[in-house]
Design a protein around this motif. Sequence first.
Motif, PDB file in Angstrom:
ATOM      1  N   LEU A  31      36.713  56.748  30.477  1.00 15.84           N
ATOM      2  CA  LEU A  31      37.572  56.552  31.657  1.00 15.84           C
ATOM      3  C   LEU A  31      36.736  56.169  32.864  1.00 15.84           C
ATOM      4  N   ALA A  32      35.642  56.890  33.044  1.00 17.71           N
ATOM      5  CA  ALA A  32      34.776  56.613  34.192  1.00 17.71           C
ATOM      6  C   ALA A  32      34.201  55.201  34.100  1.00 17.71           C
ATOM      7  N   ALA A  33      33.838  54.802  32.887  1.00 22.66           N
ATOM      8  CA  ALA A  33      33.262  53.467  32.714  1.00 22.66           C
ATOM      9  C   ALA A  33      34.299  52.387  32.995  1.00 22.66           C
ATOM     10  N   ALA A  34      35.528  52.620  32.537  1.00 21.64           N
ATOM     11  CA  ALA A  34      36.585  51.630  32.771  1.00 21.64           C
ATOM     12  C   ALA A  34      36.895  51.521  34.263  1.00 21.64           C
ATOM     13  N   LYS A  35      36.955  52.660  34.923  1.00 19.86           N
ATOM     14  CA  LYS A  35      37.214  52.638  36.367  1.00 19.86           C
ATOM     15  C   LYS A  35      36.086  51.911  37.092  1.00 19.86           C
ATOM     16  N   ALA A  36      34.865  52.211  36.697  1.00 16.34           N
ATOM     17  CA  ALA A  36      33.721  51.549  37.344  1.00 16.34           C
ATOM     18  C   ALA A  36      33.778  50.038  37.129  1.00 16.34           C
ATOM     19  N   ALA A  37      34.206  49.619  35.940  1.00 15.46           N
ATOM     20  CA  ALA A  37      34.293  48.179  35.665  1.00 15.46           C
ATOM     21  C   ALA A  37      35.313  47.524  36.588  1.00 15.46           C
ATOM     22  N   ILE A  38      36.438  48.189  36.788  1.00 18.10           N
ATOM     23  CA  ILE A  38      37.483  47.632  37.664  1.00 18.10           C
ATOM     24  C   ILE A  38      36.992  47.561  39.106  1.00 18.10           C
ATOM     25  N   LEU A  39      36.350  48.615  39.543  1.00 19.85           N
ATOM     26  CA  LEU A  39      35.868  48.621  40.930  1.00 19.85           C
ATOM     27  C   LEU A  39      34.761  47.583  41.139  1.00 19.85           C
ATOM     28  N   SER A  40      33.973  47.349  40.095  1.00 24.89           N
ATOM     29  CA  SER A  40      32.927  46.321  40.211  1.00 24.89           C
ATOM     30  C   SER A  40      33.547  44.937  40.383  1.00 24.89           C
ATOM     31  N   VAL A  41      34.589  44.677  39.614  1.00 23.43           N
ATOM     32  CA  VAL A  41      35.272  43.382  39.761  1.00 23.43           C
ATOM     33  C   VAL A  41      35.872  43.271  41.163  1.00 23.43           C
ATOM     34  N   GLU A  42      36.491  44.353  41.620  1.00 25.44           N
ATOM     35  CA  GLU A  42      37.063  44.321  42.972  1.00 25.44           C
ATOM     36  C   GLU A  42      35.974  44.007  43.998  1.00 25.44           C
ATOM     37  N   ASP A  43      34.857  44.673  43.870  1.00 27.73           N
ATOM     38  CA  ASP A  43      33.762  44.436  44.828  1.00 27.73           C
ATOM     39  C   ASP A  43      33.302  42.977  44.812  1.00 27.73           C
ATOM     40  N   ALA A  44      33.330  42.374  43.639  1.00 30.97           N
ATOM     41  CA  ALA A  44      32.845  40.995  43.526  1.00 30.97           C
ATOM     42  C   ALA A  44      33.861  39.980  44.039  1.00 30.97           C
ATOM     43  N   LEU A  45      35.149  40.234  43.785  1.00 30.98           N
ATOM     44  CA  LEU A  45      36.160  39.198  44.034  1.00 30.98           C
ATOM     45  C   LEU A  45      36.978  39.412  45.304  1.00 30.98           C
ATOM     46  N   THR A  46      36.894  40.571  45.901  1.00 30.23           N
ATOM     47  CA  THR A  46      37.775  40.826  47.047  1.00 30.23           C
ATOM     48  C   THR A  46      37.482  39.859  48.195  1.00 30.23           C
ATOM     49  N   ILE A  47      38.541  39.535  48.938  1.00 33.26           N
ATOM     50  CA  ILE A  47      38.336  38.776  50.181  1.00 33.26           C
ATOM     51  C   ILE A  47      38.762  39.621  51.374  1.00 33.26           C
ATOM     52  N   HIS A  48      38.949  40.918  51.138  1.00 35.03           N
ATOM     53  CA  HIS A  48      39.406  41.794  52.217  1.00 35.03           C
ATOM     54  C   HIS A  48      38.270  42.536  52.902  1.00 35.03           C
ATOM     55  N   HIS A  49      37.098  42.399  52.392  1.00 41.01           N
ATOM     56  CA  HIS A  49      35.902  42.876  53.101  1.00 41.01           C
ATOM     57  C   HIS A  49      34.724  42.058  52.565  1.00 41.01           C
ATOM     58  N   PRO A  50      33.589  42.084  53.234  1.00 41.18           N
ATOM     59  CA  PRO A  50      32.480  41.238  52.796  1.00 41.18           C
ATOM     60  C   PRO A  50      32.139  41.467  51.320  1.00 41.18           C
ATOM     61  N   SER A  51      31.987  40.375  50.601  1.00 46.04           N
ATOM     62  CA  SER A  51      31.779  40.468  49.156  1.00 46.04           C
ATOM     63  C   SER A  51      31.112  39.174  48.707  1.00 46.04           C
ATOM     64  N   PRO A  52      30.667  39.105  47.466  1.00 48.02           N
ATOM     65  CA  PRO A  52      30.174  37.817  46.954  1.00 48.02           C
ATOM     66  C   PRO A  52      31.221  36.708  47.104  1.00 48.02           C
ATOM     67  N   ALA A  53      32.495  37.042  46.922  1.00 45.84           N
ATOM     68  CA  ALA A  53      33.542  36.014  47.053  1.00 45.84           C
ATOM     69  C   ALA A  53      33.649  35.519  48.499  1.00 45.84           C
ATOM     70  N   THR A  54      33.560  36.407  49.459  1.00 44.39           N
ATOM     71  CA  THR A  54      33.660  35.944  50.858  1.00 44.39           C
ATOM     72  C   THR A  54      32.417  35.140  51.238  1.00 44.39           C
ATOM     73  N   ALA A  55      31.269  35.519  50.681  1.00 47.37           N
ATOM     74  CA  ALA A  55      30.060  34.736  50.954  1.00 47.37           C
ATOM     75  C   ALA A  55      30.213  33.323  50.389  1.00 47.37           C
TER      76      ALA A  55
END
Lengths: 277, 420
Positions: A31-55
């Motif tokens: 469960l922890a690993a799955a949650k971490a995977a989802i949060l990692s994707v969010e961190d990479a793709l979000t445009i709602h705060h600075p992220s690789p996607a916003t860069a």
Amino acid sequence: MTDMAASVARFTAMGTRVELHLFGCDDPAPLAAAKAAILSVEDALTIHHPSPATALNDALSTDGTATVEDRLLFAALLQVDALWRETGGLFDPSLGHWSALTIDRTNRRVSTARPLTLDFGGFGKGYALDHAVTALLAMGVGSALLSAGESSIAVLGPHPLGGGWPLAVPHPEDEGAWLVELELQDASLSISSTIGAGAAKPDRAAMIRPTDGAIVTTPATAVAAAATGAEAEALSTALLVADPAARERLRAAAPDRRFLFPHAAPVGAKRALEPTA
Amino acid sequence: MTDDDFALSRRTFLDRVLLASAGLGMSTAAPWAARAAEDIPKGQRVRIGVIGTGDRGRTLIQNLNKTRNCTVAALCDTFEPHMAKARAYVPANTPVFTDHRKMLEAREIDAVVIATPLDLHARQTIDALDAGYPVFCEKAMARTIADCSAMVTRARQRGKILQIGHQRLFNPTYLNALKRAQAGEIGPITQIRASWHRNRSWRRQIPPGGTEREINWRLHRDRSAGLMTELATHQLQVANWFMGGLPTRVMGSGSICFWKDGRDVYDQVALIYDYSDGRKVIYTSMLNNARYGCEEQIQGSKGTIEPELGRIYQEVQPGAVPALARMRADVQAGRKNTVPIGGATWFPELPVTTPGDSLGWGEYDETMLQFEGFGEAVRSGKEVPGLLAQAYHASVASLLGEQAIDQGKALAWPTDLVTF
């Protein structure tokens, strides 16, 4: 009942509620690993705060070019590129400008011939669930249902009682009525709709047809099942914004897994309705 | 209310103040509260000369009359109709003056309370300090930041008490709110939205003998900064208090938007105060819509406090998806049922309307308690700790906000202020 034991995680990510239901697994680590995977994707793709996607957006919004170091973001770009082609340009997180984009796979360089920005939106949820499924499989989980905002669902393995997972897509306005019922195993489901409570969110982005820039407001719900969440998301979006001819082409490729329900249509159908929108 | 009733309710009030101010960190955040709530020793009452007997001045007189250690010993006002009303609250033989300097020279008082228009505060405060009297002055402190600083500096030079009226500092609901915020109940506070919205002109009818500038001084820029000094000051004090620091800069916009009646102060303002680590106070005030009234929405990662409403709210975590909860129950029961799920993405970002929990303890006489604290400060010669800094910084924040609006640009927090 040990093999029936379920563990669950509920959390907020990607602007919505996420639920992960694992069966036959008492170990908290998956469960922890799955949650971490989802949060990692969010961190990479979000445009709602600075992220690789916003860069990346900063570079692409000025006709620029950028090297994408982030592994998740670059993989997402490659997947979007494939889905853009598969849907004839109807799935396009750049709102119709994807054709201006060049991806150099070797050097991880992305360039654009015109200013554009990317909003991964629903694709991000499906893509995140894909990564969660990968994490669960790697840890030996054999049966799970994952939901991101109830519009993106992934099922892993068989239902804990055997066979596929019976899922029904409710009518967005007629409580108790279903649009379609599907039985899925090792698959993802995506629902896109122009109506319903979530669609009424005040600042929700409009559904836009990338091929001509038209805002799609016709009351309808698109449902797509696919092997991956990313593909299901791309297809449900494409079905919702497509013109009738394009929609029929998309549906014909997998008529029992791709649906478009105009909301003048009757409800409770067990089979796909003919698209009329 | 009988004396016994008053004593009982006063004790209850003070117990609440003591309870609210006893938390971890509260001795630093609200050092005045516990001291002000201490029992008052027997002794001579502090004789107060009140300068300014308008609405606010008369309210202060009534609160002074409730205290156990102060008495109104002289009144001063240039406007006879106000003075006539004020006399009803004091003994008939109370000396009255039309010039505050004459009252100071009469040497029949121990301390001064000032409740005059804003532009007079600095002159009257400094005159009283120079005459050797401790001063309690209503907020805001003065019309300019320089005058605010001059008042503090002169009090220090003279070694006299200077206390500024900010009643929320003694309000047990606010103290309890601060205590709960300090205990981490709403998480790190990153934004405060404060508003004071009214739907009235703020213009007062001019009685016979009065003048526009005397009666409607709040509407004239040379006498007042209007919404900023008369209303925002209260809430900027609360903001600084809960933020545990001072703004780093302010930007804002103002207009005479609705009441185009000859006033030259803004009837609508909107400002953003930046604090360290990106935290913000967003402030609005207006005079033609009261829907959102007066409130400070103190927002942390775990919850929100609205002290005017006396409520604390916890952040609402998304509830379980009902269809998935049923699926789990079905599986446990050995049933394989269809799971109805799917639609436009569920979003949590709509206003939450949960009622929250009470912060407890309605209003009481916090203005009275301020005066009891002032009375004890006069008696002991030791100021109530922490109050002056709070008031000074609130006044500076309000006046700096006015400057930011006037100049149409962001202004940094001044570096030449008096230090505490």
